[in-house]
Motif scaffolding. Structure first.
Motif, short mmCIF file in Angstrom:
data_model
loop_
_atom_site.label_atom_id
_atom_site.label_comp_id
_atom_site.label_asym_id
_atom_site.label_seq_id
_atom_site.Cartn_x
_atom_site.Cartn_y
_atom_site.Cartn_z
N ALA A 103 0.84 -1.20 0.00
CA ALA A 103 0.00 0.00 0.00
C ALA A 103 0.87 1.26 0.00
O ALA A 103 0.59 2.23 -0.72
CB ALA A 103 -0.93 0.00 1.20
N LYS A 104 1.95 1.25 0.81
CA LYS A 104 2.87 2.40 0.84
C LYS A 104 3.53 2.60 -0.52
O LYS A 104 3.66 3.73 -0.99
CB LYS A 104 3.95 2.19 1.90
CG LYS A 104 3.50 2.41 3.31
CD LYS A 104 4.67 2.21 4.28
CE LYS A 104 4.23 2.33 5.72
NZ LYS A 104 5.34 2.09 6.66
N ALA A 105 3.95 1.50 -1.14
CA ALA A 105 4.61 1.59 -2.44
C ALA A 105 3.65 2.13 -3.49
O ALA A 105 4.02 2.97 -4.31
CB ALA A 105 5.14 0.22 -2.86
N SER A 106 2.40 1.69 -3.44
CA SER A 106 1.40 2.17 -4.39
C SER A 106 1.15 3.67 -4.21
O SER A 106 1.07 4.42 -5.19
CB SER A 106 0.11 1.38 -4.19
OG SER A 106 -0.88 1.81 -5.08
N GLN A 107 1.04 4.10 -2.96
CA GLN A 107 0.83 5.52 -2.67
C GLN A 107 2.03 6.35 -3.14
O GLN A 107 1.87 7.40 -3.75
CB GLN A 107 0.61 5.71 -1.17
CG GLN A 107 0.39 7.15 -0.76
CD GLN A 107 0.26 7.31 0.75
OE1 GLN A 107 0.46 6.37 1.51
NE2 GLN A 107 -0.05 8.51 1.18
N LEU A 108 3.22 5.85 -2.88
CA LEU A 108 4.43 6.56 -3.27
C LEU A 108 4.54 6.63 -4.79
O LEU A 108 4.93 7.66 -5.35
CB LEU A 108 5.65 5.87 -2.67
CG LEU A 108 6.97 6.61 -2.63
CD1 LEU A 108 6.81 7.98 -1.97
CD2 LEU A 108 8.02 5.80 -1.88
N GLN A 109 4.16 5.55 -5.46
CA GLN A 109 4.19 5.53 -6.92
C GLN A 109 3.26 6.60 -7.49
O GLN A 109 3.61 7.31 -8.43
CB GLN A 109 3.80 4.14 -7.44
CG GLN A 109 3.86 4.04 -8.95
CD GLN A 109 3.53 2.64 -9.44
OE1 GLN A 109 3.10 1.77 -8.68
NE2 GLN A 109 3.74 2.41 -10.72
N LYS A 110 2.07 6.74 -6.90
CA LYS A 110 1.12 7.77 -7.36
C LYS A 110 1.68 9.17 -7.14
O LYS A 110 1.53 10.05 -7.99
CB LYS A 110 -0.22 7.61 -6.64
CG LYS A 110 -1.01 6.42 -7.10
CD LYS A 110 -2.29 6.25 -6.32
CE LYS A 110 -3.00 4.97 -6.73
NZ LYS A 110 -4.14 4.65 -5.91
N GLN A 111 2.35 9.38 -6.00
CA GLN A 111 2.96 10.69 -5.72
C GLN A 111 4.05 11.00 -6.75
O GLN A 111 4.14 12.12 -7.25
CB GLN A 111 3.56 10.72 -4.32
CG GLN A 111 2.54 10.73 -3.21
CD GLN A 111 3.19 10.64 -1.82
OE1 GLN A 111 4.40 10.48 -1.70
NE2 GLN A 111 2.37 10.73 -0.78
N ILE A 112 4.86 9.99 -7.07
CA ILE A 112 5.95 10.17 -8.04
C ILE A 112 5.36 10.48 -9.41
O ILE A 112 5.82 11.40 -10.10
CB ILE A 112 6.87 8.92 -8.09
CG1 ILE A 112 7.64 8.78 -6.78
CG2 ILE A 112 7.83 9.00 -9.27
CD1 ILE A 112 8.36 7.45 -6.61
N GLU A 113 4.34 9.71 -9.81
CA GLU A 113 3.72 9.95 -11.11
C GLU A 113 3.11 11.35 -11.18
O GLU A 113 3.22 12.03 -12.21
CB GLU A 113 2.65 8.88 -11.39
CG GLU A 113 3.24 7.51 -11.68
CD GLU A 113 2.19 6.39 -11.73
OE1 GLU A 113 1.01 6.65 -11.41
OE2 GLU A 113 2.57 5.26 -12.07
N GLY A 114 2.48 11.80 -10.09
CA GLY A 114 1.92 13.15 -10.05
C GLY A 114 3.00 14.21 -10.17
O GLY A 114 2.85 15.20 -10.90
N ALA A 115 4.11 14.00 -9.46
CA ALA A 115 5.22 14.95 -9.51
C ALA A 115 5.85 14.97 -10.89
O ALA A 115 6.20 16.04 -11.41
CB ALA A 115 6.26 14.60 -8.45
N LEU A 116 5.99 13.80 -11.53
CA LEU A 116 6.56 13.74 -12.87
C LEU A 116 5.65 14.42 -13.90
O LEU A 116 6.11 15.11 -14.79
CB LEU A 116 6.82 12.29 -13.29
CG LEU A 116 7.96 11.59 -12.57
CD1 LEU A 116 8.04 10.12 -13.00
CD2 LEU A 116 9.29 12.28 -12.84
#
Length: 125
Positions: A103-116
């Protein structure tokens, strides 16, 4: 020479990306460990099932360190039951860790995608 995929990204995104990679590695380790425990559990349950079909007065041997010792059937059954309980508890614990980290990895992936997406968005002039 391979280009650094993080080059030109804001430091915060680089940090998030590094954390994501670390989480992925930890998830892989937990998954591997869980699979090993599950395999050991299956083997232990199979041994317990086989033990049920053995006569009560039959010679039963158990591995103790690097030697085999003859033990009574009930003692071996108790040892196997304890091992099964312990393995099930470990697997349950690893399963919870795996779900939390995933769940943490999924949330972090979404944050990274948003930032990118924000970094790569065309700027209004």
């Amino acid at each position: 020479m391979a280009a650094n995929p993080q080059a030109g990204l804001p430091p915060q995104v680089q940090q998030q990306f590094a954390m994501f990679q670390q989480l992925q590695q930890q998830l892989q380790q937990i998954s591997s460990q869980k699979m090993q425990y599950e395999m050991t559990l299956r083997e232990t349950k199979r041994a317990a099932e086989e033990l049920e079909s053995v006569k009560d007065d039959a010679a039963v041997f158990a591995s103790v360190g690097s030697i085999m010792m003859q033990k009574d059937k009930e003692s071996v059954k108790a040892d196997l039951a304890e091992k099964i309980d312990s393995l099930e508890l470990r697997i349950s614990s690893l399963d919870k860790q795996e779900k939390t980290m995933s769940a943490k990895a999924s949330q972090l992936q979404k944050q990274i995608e948003g930032a990118l997406a924000a970094v790569n968005a065309p700027k209004a002039e």
